[in-house]
Design a protein around this motif. Structure first.
Motif, PDB file in Angstrom:
ATOM      1  N   GLY A   1    -100.450  48.260  -7.445  1.00  0.00           N
ATOM      2  CA  GLY A   1    -101.144  49.290  -6.683  1.00  0.00           C
ATOM      3  C   GLY A   1    -102.554  49.502  -7.212  1.00  0.00           C
ATOM      4  O   GLY A   1    -103.188  48.589  -7.767  1.00  0.00           O
ATOM      5  N   PHE A   2    -103.047  50.732  -7.071  1.00  0.00           N
ATOM      6  CA  PHE A   2    -104.407  51.044  -7.501  1.00  0.00           C
ATOM      7  C   PHE A   2    -104.393  52.329  -8.320  1.00  0.00           C
ATOM      8  O   PHE A   2    -103.667  53.274  -8.006  1.00  0.00           O
ATOM      9  CB  PHE A   2    -105.329  51.219  -6.289  1.00  0.00           C
ATOM     10  CG  PHE A   2    -105.469  49.975  -5.465  1.00  0.00           C
ATOM     11  CD1 PHE A   2    -106.490  49.080  -5.705  1.00  0.00           C
ATOM     12  CD2 PHE A   2    -104.560  49.692  -4.451  1.00  0.00           C
ATOM     13  CE1 PHE A   2    -106.615  47.923  -4.948  1.00  0.00           C
ATOM     14  CE2 PHE A   2    -104.677  48.547  -3.691  1.00  0.00           C
ATOM     15  CZ  PHE A   2    -105.699  47.651  -3.938  1.00  0.00           C
ATOM     16  N   GLU A   3    -105.222  52.356  -9.348  1.00  0.00           N
ATOM     17  CA  GLU A   3    -105.398  53.550 -10.164  1.00  0.00           C
ATOM     18  C   GLU A   3    -106.710  54.210  -9.761  1.00  0.00           C
ATOM     19  O   GLU A   3    -107.766  53.574  -9.798  1.00  0.00           O
ATOM     20  CB  GLU A   3    -105.429  53.185 -11.655  1.00  0.00           C
ATOM     21  CG  GLU A   3    -104.164  52.516 -12.159  1.00  0.00           C
ATOM     22  CD  GLU A   3    -102.952  53.438 -12.115  1.00  0.00           C
ATOM     23  OE1 GLU A   3    -103.153  54.678 -12.173  1.00  0.00           O
ATOM     24  OE2 GLU A   3    -101.822  52.937 -12.017  1.00  0.00           O
ATOM     25  N   LEU A   4    -106.649  55.475  -9.376  1.00  0.00           N
ATOM     26  CA  LEU A   4    -107.825  56.212  -8.947  1.00  0.00           C
ATOM     27  C   LEU A   4    -108.101  57.367  -9.887  1.00  0.00           C
ATOM     28  O   LEU A   4    -107.167  58.014 -10.384  1.00  0.00           O
ATOM     29  CB  LEU A   4    -107.654  56.759  -7.528  1.00  0.00           C
ATOM     30  CG  LEU A   4    -107.826  55.765  -6.370  1.00  0.00           C
ATOM     31  CD1 LEU A   4    -106.607  54.875  -6.209  1.00  0.00           C
ATOM     32  CD2 LEU A   4    -108.119  56.501  -5.067  1.00  0.00           C
ATOM     33  N   LYS A   5    -109.383  57.626 -10.100  1.00  0.00           N
ATOM     34  CA  LYS A   5    -109.807  58.778 -10.885  1.00  0.00           C
ATOM     35  C   LYS A   5    -110.683  59.650 -10.002  1.00  0.00           C
ATOM     36  O   LYS A   5    -111.603  59.167  -9.334  1.00  0.00           O
ATOM     37  CB  LYS A   5    -110.582  58.344 -12.130  1.00  0.00           C
ATOM     38  CG  LYS A   5    -111.024  59.517 -13.004  1.00  0.00           C
ATOM     39  CD  LYS A   5    -111.742  59.055 -14.253  1.00  0.00           C
ATOM     40  CE  LYS A   5    -112.153  60.237 -15.120  1.00  0.00           C
ATOM     41  NZ  LYS A   5    -112.858  59.802 -16.351  1.00  0.00           N
ATOM     42  N   LEU A   6    -110.398  60.949 -10.002  1.00  0.00           N
ATOM     43  CA  LEU A   6    -111.171  61.904  -9.216  1.00  0.00           C
ATOM     44  C   LEU A   6    -112.139  62.658 -10.107  1.00  0.00           C
ATOM     45  O   LEU A   6    -111.960  62.718 -11.324  1.00  0.00           O
ATOM     46  CB  LEU A   6    -110.223  62.894  -8.539  1.00  0.00           C
ATOM     47  CG  LEU A   6    -109.052  62.297  -7.756  1.00  0.00           C
ATOM     48  CD1 LEU A   6    -108.211  63.403  -7.136  1.00  0.00           C
ATOM     49  CD2 LEU A   6    -109.553  61.330  -6.695  1.00  0.00           C
ATOM     50  N   ASP A   7    -113.178  63.244  -9.490  1.00  0.00           N
ATOM     51  CA  ASP A   7    -114.139  63.989 -10.308  1.00  0.00           C
ATOM     52  C   ASP A   7    -113.535  65.287 -10.843  1.00  0.00           C
ATOM     53  O   ASP A   7    -114.130  65.945 -11.704  1.00  0.00           O
ATOM     54  CB  ASP A   7    -115.448  64.257  -9.551  1.00  0.00           C
ATOM     55  CG  ASP A   7    -115.270  65.133  -8.316  1.00  0.00           C
ATOM     56  OD1 ASP A   7    -114.128  65.548  -8.031  1.00  0.00           O
ATOM     57  OD2 ASP A   7    -116.276  65.404  -7.643  1.00  0.00           O
ATOM     58  N   SER A   8    -112.334  65.637 -10.387  1.00  0.00           N
ATOM     59  CA  SER A   8    -111.604  66.771 -10.963  1.00  0.00           C
ATOM     60  C   SER A   8    -110.933  66.393 -12.280  1.00  0.00           C
ATOM     61  O   SER A   8    -110.418  67.254 -12.988  1.00  0.00           O
ATOM     62  CB  SER A   8    -110.530  67.244  -9.978  1.00  0.00           C
ATOM     63  OG  SER A   8    -109.567  66.217  -9.767  1.00  0.00           O
ATOM     64  N   GLY A   9    -110.929  65.083 -12.582  1.00  0.00           N
ATOM     65  CA  GLY A   9    -110.280  64.589 -13.786  1.00  0.00           C
ATOM     66  C   GLY A   9    -108.890  64.042 -13.537  1.00  0.00           C
ATOM     67  O   GLY A   9    -108.288  63.404 -14.415  1.00  0.00           O
TER      68      GLY A   9
END
Length: 400
Positions: A120-128
């Motif tokens: 799959g994919f690992e995502l990082k948000l600007d919320s942390g």
């Protein structure tokens, strides 16, 4: 447990795709500010060039067209080809569409996408927050793709900025700041001509710099369109009809032909209703080319070669480059380095197969980045009618 699909972007293509995925029962998380490019990067007072029928965001069911929004909100009905859409109305329509069909929108930014260990994919948000997605749909629209031609770079310092000598048209929402100023607008498309007209109406002294003799032109009004040709969202012509409703074979054309057609079909042309607001109010310099740009006393100066071959200088208080957008995977820095290096590209654009899938399994692109694979209809809102159901169907089949 099924990992959700991540849709990055909340403009027309992102919202339409998310609505179709939700209708299929696919878990989806959608990230971005709704209609942000339209709200923050289009000039105040702008009118859409597209007709009402070409401005519907595609939905999986009835009741979500622009006309439905007008009736629900008490906005004047927009129906015929002669009805012109204010940008504020279209933004309101997009936000209404989102509230009804994509209610769980998350107003955060995706800062990184990388391949996960499980495929799959690992995502990082600007919320942390970090989370795993089963698939990713990139629908970021025009964000980060503003194009500044190299010949203007000499006056742009570290890049185009509204406070500097040179800016891009996407950087201006309020053109009243140019009241009493001399302004050069580079370009000949709708963005250039409407920006020039709006700035002139705000009190600026405006000159459009356009490449080629007869470069500044306006489309025919609806009542002058040829009647014996098939109707499309963009006008009556066989080529426009084919590109609008049958873009399936486009990706099989040779790369040179695909890129050429994306640039030239539906290329620079002002809307029919803009002519009266432009002619006599905005000066035009038709040039063979812009040789270079620089500054003198803090003011930008363009050295141009006229159509007749003569070289001259044009100076102003500011230059706006209404020079469009250019897709470049390298500019999509939220995509991890490994992902970007694994993507098959053609002149910086992702090469897409059936269902808008990229060469990386599970990674999809829609909207402008898909234009080089599916044709110029992907540059316009009406492209959602073709793209969204097909992308959702492919994703459901491949990752269901």
């Amino acid at each position: 447990m099924m990992h959700p699909v991540a849709v990055i972007g909340a403009g027309p293509f992102g919202l339409s795709t998310a609505a179709h995925l939700r209708a299929r029962g696919i878990p989806v998380r959608v990230f971005g500010e709704p209609m942000v490019s339209w709200r923050d990067h289009m000039p105040e007072g702008m009118l859409l060039k597209s007709t009402p029928v070409a401005s519907n965001i595609d939905a999986p069911g009835r009741g979500h067209t622009l006309l439905d929004y007008c009736e629900a909100s008490g906005t004047p009905r927009l129906v015929t080809d002669e009805d012109i859409i204010p940008v504020e109305t279209f933004i309101g329509y997009g936000e209404w569409f989102q509230q009804r069909l994509v209610p769980g929108l998350e107003r955060v930014r995706v800062v990184a996408v990388d391949r996960g260990r499980d495929g799959g994919f690992e995502l990082k948000l600007d919320s942390g927050e970090l989370f795993t997605a089963g698939a990713v749909v990139v629908a970021t629209g025009l964000s980060g793709l503003a194009h500044l031609p190299p010949e203007l770079a000499g006056a742009a310092g570290d890049g185009p900025t509204p406070a500097g000598p040179v800016s891009h048209s996407s950087q201006h929402h309020d053109l009243s700041r140019f009241s009493g100023k001399e302004l050069l607008v580079v370009g000949a498309g709708q963005s250039a001509l409407e920006t020039a007209a709006l700035a002139a109406e705000a009190g600026a002294q405006v000159r459009v710099v356009a490449r080629g003799k007869g470069a500044v032109a306006f489309g025919a009004p609806p009542w002058q369109q040829p009647r014996l040709r098939p109707e499309s969202p963009f006008g009556r012509a066989w080529s426009l009809y084919a590109l609008s409703y049958y873009p399936h074979p486009y990706r099989y054309l040779p790369p040179q032909a695909r890129h050429f057609l994306v640039r030239r079909i539906l290329g620079p042309l002002g809307a029919w209703w803009l002519r009266d607001r432009f002619e006599g109010k905005v000066e035009v310099s038709e040039v063979e080319r812009i040789v270079r740009a620089g500054t003198s006393g803090g003011r930008p100066v363009l050295e141009v070669q006229s159509v007749g071959g003569r070289t001259q200088e044009l100076a102003a208080d500011h230059v706006i480059a209404a020079t469009g957008y250019r897709v470049d995977i390298a500019a999509m820095d939220f995509l991890g380095h490994e992902l970007r290096t694994r993507l098959a590209v053609s002149r910086g654009t992702p090469r897409l197969g059936a269902g808008y899938r990229s060469s990386v399994p599970g990674l999809y692109f829609t909207g402008l980045p898909a234009a080089a694979s599916y044709g110029p209809v992907m540059r316009f809102v009406c492209g959602t009618e073709f793209a969204s159901p097909r992308l959702a169907a492919h994703l459901a089949s491949a990752h269901g």
